[in-house]
Design an enzyme around this catalytic site. Sequence first.
Site, PDB file in Angstrom:
ATOM      1  N   TYR A  32      57.525  74.526  51.819  1.00 54.59           N
ATOM      2  CA  TYR A  32      58.827  75.117  51.514  1.00 54.59           C
ATOM      3  C   TYR A  32      59.485  75.078  50.068  1.00 54.59           C
ATOM      4  O   TYR A  32      59.721  73.715  49.853  1.00 54.59           O
ATOM      5  CB  TYR A  32      60.048  75.004  52.613  1.00 54.59           C
ATOM      6  CG  TYR A  32      61.152  75.647  52.366  1.00 54.59           C
ATOM      7  CD1 TYR A  32      61.116  77.023  52.596  1.00 54.59           C
ATOM      8  CD2 TYR A  32      62.320  74.999  51.830  1.00 54.59           C
ATOM      9  CE1 TYR A  32      62.461  77.886  52.809  1.00 54.59           C
ATOM     10  CE2 TYR A  32      63.615  75.761  51.600  1.00 54.59           C
ATOM     11  CZ  TYR A  32      63.697  77.071  52.123  1.00 54.59           C
ATOM     12  OH  TYR A  32      64.657  77.906  51.853  1.00 54.59           O
ATOM     13  N   ASP A  74      67.890  77.232  60.109  1.00 58.51           N
ATOM     14  CA  ASP A  74      67.611  75.630  59.511  1.00 58.51           C
ATOM     15  C   ASP A  74      69.086  74.954  59.888  1.00 58.51           C
ATOM     16  O   ASP A  74      70.079  75.478  59.959  1.00 58.51           O
ATOM     17  CB  ASP A  74      67.714  75.925  57.775  1.00 58.51           C
ATOM     18  CG  ASP A  74      66.305  76.602  57.322  1.00 58.51           C
ATOM     19  OD1 ASP A  74      65.554  76.600  58.105  1.00 58.51           O
ATOM     20  OD2 ASP A  74      66.212  76.594  56.191  1.00 58.51           O
TER      21      ASP A  74
END
Length: 616
Positions: free
Chosen positions: A320, A110
């Site tokens: 998510y 990420d």
Amino acid sequence: MKIVIAEKPSVGRELAKVFGATTRKDGYIESKGYSFTWAFGHLLQLAPPQDYGFIGWRKQHLPMLPAKFKLAIRKIKTKDGFVEDPAVRKQLDTIKKLFDEATEIIVATDAGREGELIFRYIYYYLKCKKPFKRLWISSQTDEAIKDGFRNLKPGTDYDTLFNSAHCRSESDWLVGMNATQALSISAGNRTVLSLGRVQTPTLAMICARFLEIKTFVPQTFYQISILLIKDEQIFKAVSTSNYKNKEEAEKLFSLVEDVPSGFPTGGNITAVEAKPRKEPPPLLHDLSSLQQEANKKKGFTADQTLNLLQNLYESKLVSYPRTGSRYIGDDVFAGVPDLITKFTNHPDFGKQAQFLQTITLNKRSVNAKKVTDHHAVLPTGEEAYGLSSDKQAIYDMVVGRMIEAFHQECLKEITKITIQSGLTFIANGTVIRSAGWRSVFNETEDDKKDEDNAALPKVAVGEQLPITEKSLLEKQTKPKPMFNEASLLKALETCGKEIEDEELRYAMKDSGLGTPATRASIIETLITREYITREKRNLIPSTKGLAVYEVVKDKQIAQAELTGQWEKRLEEIRSGASVKDFKSEITEYTKMITNELLIAGASISGRLEDKKLEQA
DNA sequence: GCAAGGTC
């Protein structure tokens, strides 16, 4: 072979899909030229004190200041105590094998501080020396991914980001491990008294609120209310002032010219104000707002909601879950009309979904600049069936919020009538002209007060209306409510905004205490430590929690500002400032807080003993 | 035994 490593399997699979990679192997996906693998969040953590020879909790070890930190494979708790997580060990072996074969590594964890740390800890633990490049994207659409791969950055561009991440990690270890042992030891070493940069300010907030309520002295005050009538419609108005003194209130009360006292039309209308008000739809959910809503509506704990949402994510029903953004980018928005179409048969929201197909969608939740690592929680549009009732409830909150967020504004008319009769009264009325997004759940507003009228009759300035009834109300001031999980989550998010120092407030503007991914576990930690308990929906400190609070309440470790200070310095490190200075400051602080707690803990030793006696 | 951070 180029190896792409993502933070989690879902992202690894998404990247592989864009490259047309389909050969599924154990722990990675292969194609010609590229293999895609992943971590499961942090696979490695800073090794615990015993790995540096600090065996047992002993005063002479403190402060523990490892010259060089070690990394250890993430542990899980089993009946035999903590052991290396076998799934993590296996994935690390897979990654090692792939790195060994690699010509180049592409880092696709990420795009943020922890994402960088997740990769670097693996890279250094495996003693890998191969060159790596960084994929830096904030949206997971095919176009964004392709674009990101065309614009890979040199891995070294993110060295300073890693430095800041590494400092965050080591600082939390140093302060947390040392403070915890110092307080536990000085309080007699009978029980774990954990302290940390995040958990201790959180405990402090709960304790401070509890004590504020306990010592709250309610004040009696008086209010005068009247009922008026116009065109057979009765409405209520309340005095603009409150009165502390009963005699004063009674005197004013006698001046009110109501019908029973012989005044047929004693209410003089002195002002009428009618204003339209537009209420924009709420933003899409991030994890925290969903946890708050689920706690209010269903009484779910933050932890339960996270687990249910994670489960829905693993079933590919929602995007998510651990996101801190309530926005989506334009690319995701482009898919929203089709997504909404999938819900036109939904038993609760079908009609509103159909309506959305006929209007221009509201774009309040569309803002690519406010999408960080992940966008707001959305349903994927996959068909959901056979969900448990709890899971269905969470899923419906996600779907319902999506319908609300793209719906029209709610149009209201707010009316305020001022009435003079001895003293001044105000009548408030709200009429919904067009429900807009509020038609999705059809719930009443949470901020609605009981003295509010729905609609008010048409009246004009100068009119004189009969006051059919007057009442002298005796009321009491109320303390703030106890924290529950919803209000605590909100407080954790926004505590940065209450910091007075402008720089520290700025440093915390996007963070608050903890992160979306960790807040549920902070609450659970405080409960496991027996610092707080759940009573109905409230979070109440225990004797133990209050005792710890007494010791630390005036120290930095109990202030949210500490996180603000760290964030400010970590951001400076990210833009190139020296790591050394911050590290030596943390070392100094660790020594200081350790010494203070080694002395201070003795004072609560007795209070922990009391608790045991009470239980016996 | 202990932090905070990430995730199955």
